[in-house]
Design a protein around this motif. Sequence first.
Motif, short mmCIF file in Angstrom:
data_model
loop_
_atom_site.label_atom_id
_atom_site.label_comp_id
_atom_site.label_asym_id
_atom_site.label_seq_id
_atom_site.Cartn_x
_atom_site.Cartn_y
_atom_site.Cartn_z
N GLY A 1 -0.74 21.90 -11.65
CA GLY A 1 0.26 22.67 -10.72
C GLY A 1 1.12 21.51 -9.98
N ILE A 2 0.81 20.31 -9.92
CA ILE A 2 1.54 19.46 -9.16
C ILE A 2 2.79 18.85 -9.94
N PRO A 3 4.09 19.00 -9.41
CA PRO A 3 5.38 18.63 -10.03
C PRO A 3 4.97 17.25 -10.55
N ASN A 4 5.48 17.01 -11.78
CA ASN A 4 5.28 15.74 -12.44
C ASN A 4 6.34 14.55 -11.48
N GLU A 5 7.34 14.84 -10.98
CA GLU A 5 8.23 14.19 -10.27
C GLU A 5 7.69 13.60 -9.12
N LEU A 6 6.51 14.48 -8.39
CA LEU A 6 5.85 13.85 -7.30
C LEU A 6 4.90 12.95 -7.74
N LEU A 7 4.19 13.19 -9.09
CA LEU A 7 3.31 12.31 -9.33
C LEU A 7 3.80 11.13 -9.69
N ILE A 8 5.04 10.85 -10.57
CA ILE A 8 5.65 9.89 -10.87
C ILE A 8 6.13 8.82 -9.52
N ALA A 9 6.29 9.58 -8.54
CA ALA A 9 6.79 8.96 -7.31
C ALA A 9 5.66 8.49 -6.52
N PHE A 10 4.40 8.89 -6.79
CA PHE A 10 3.22 8.64 -5.99
C PHE A 10 2.95 7.04 -5.77
N PRO A 11 2.92 6.24 -6.71
CA PRO A 11 2.91 4.82 -6.41
C PRO A 11 3.78 4.22 -5.69
N TYR A 12 4.89 4.55 -5.80
CA TYR A 12 6.15 3.93 -5.15
C TYR A 12 5.81 4.64 -3.52
N LEU A 13 5.67 5.58 -3.34
CA LEU A 13 5.37 6.19 -2.07
C LEU A 13 4.33 5.55 -1.29
N VAL A 14 3.04 5.13 -2.03
CA VAL A 14 2.20 4.33 -1.70
C VAL A 14 2.40 3.01 -1.03
N VAL A 15 3.19 2.25 -1.85
CA VAL A 15 3.73 0.81 -1.59
C VAL A 15 4.67 0.88 -0.08
N ILE A 16 5.62 2.04 -0.10
CA ILE A 16 6.32 2.19 0.85
C ILE A 16 5.65 2.56 2.23
N GLY A 17 4.42 3.26 2.02
CA GLY A 17 3.42 3.21 3.28
C GLY A 17 2.81 2.19 3.70
N ALA A 18 2.39 1.47 2.69
CA ALA A 18 1.57 0.27 3.03
C ALA A 18 2.60 -0.54 3.77
N LEU A 19 3.78 -0.74 3.24
CA LEU A 19 4.91 -1.74 3.84
C LEU A 19 4.95 -1.18 5.05
#
Length: 299
Positions: free
Chosen positions: A261-279
């Motif tokens: 049920g999770i939108p595919n676009e959100l899953l694709i963006a997940f690793p980039y969001l992780v890097v942004i959050g870590a930064l």
Amino acid sequence: MDFPLIAVLAASLTIATPLVWAALGAILNERAGIMNLGIEGTMYAGAFVGFLIAATSGSAWLGLGAAVVAGVMAGALMALLTVTLGVNQHVAGIGVTLLLIAASDFTNRLLFATGSQEVTAKFSRLFSGIPFFAQYPMTYLAFLVLAPVLWWVLRSSGFGMRLRAVGENPEAADAAGIPVARTRYAALMAGGGLMAIGGAFLTVSLLGSFTLDIVSGRGWICIALVIFGRWRVWPVVAGALLFGFADALQLQLAITPLFSGIPNELLIAFPYLVVIGALVIWGRGVRYPGAYLKPYRRA
């Protein structure tokens, strides 16, 4: 349902491999005081040249060697613009990226009208029968050879000390007899070769083909990883592994019915969001190299 943790961890290493090569190349550049925004284009050129030579020669090693030459030349171009001519580093880096991507795409369309070709000679995985350890040669080289060697070079070698001196205070380095321009040229050319290997990994190891937009922003991720790791080798490697794990995790979640049920676009963006959050968390209060982004002209 059992979660395939070993498979995700193994995929994390594979996904992190091009980031480790390219980000460690960027460390060499930035330790010398040069911010190289040409990393995306250098990876792209490495991917295309490696694919082209491997496809025409039938040798993955020749393809990899040609990619290194292309990366060194890209680093020399960046050095000419920023060190010799004193062009703004942001403008020079973006210009190099646009030039290399355009040249690679144009040559690809000129030679291969279909836009996608397969590499018949590519690197195979080592230890293919052993879970987790079934990795490509460049993955082992990145984590077991490149990272510790570069850590030692920057920390203990004469070249590493000269490089850090030039990146912190080129005036003092010059007064001490260190050739600032030559050191920066060496850093940019060596770093460019490493970035190109990261790009070539995608074509002569992982995918076995070249497609448009094959790098998909990995170069920009590497710039963030260098800041996240504060210009130190092992934290940058850890950051690449974090991105690799997040990307491998989203790929696994995308095929898991529980998360359908999770939108595919959100899953694709997940690793980039992780890097942004870590930064955002670890990138605050970062102390940049003293001569970062500052051109040097001998008085």
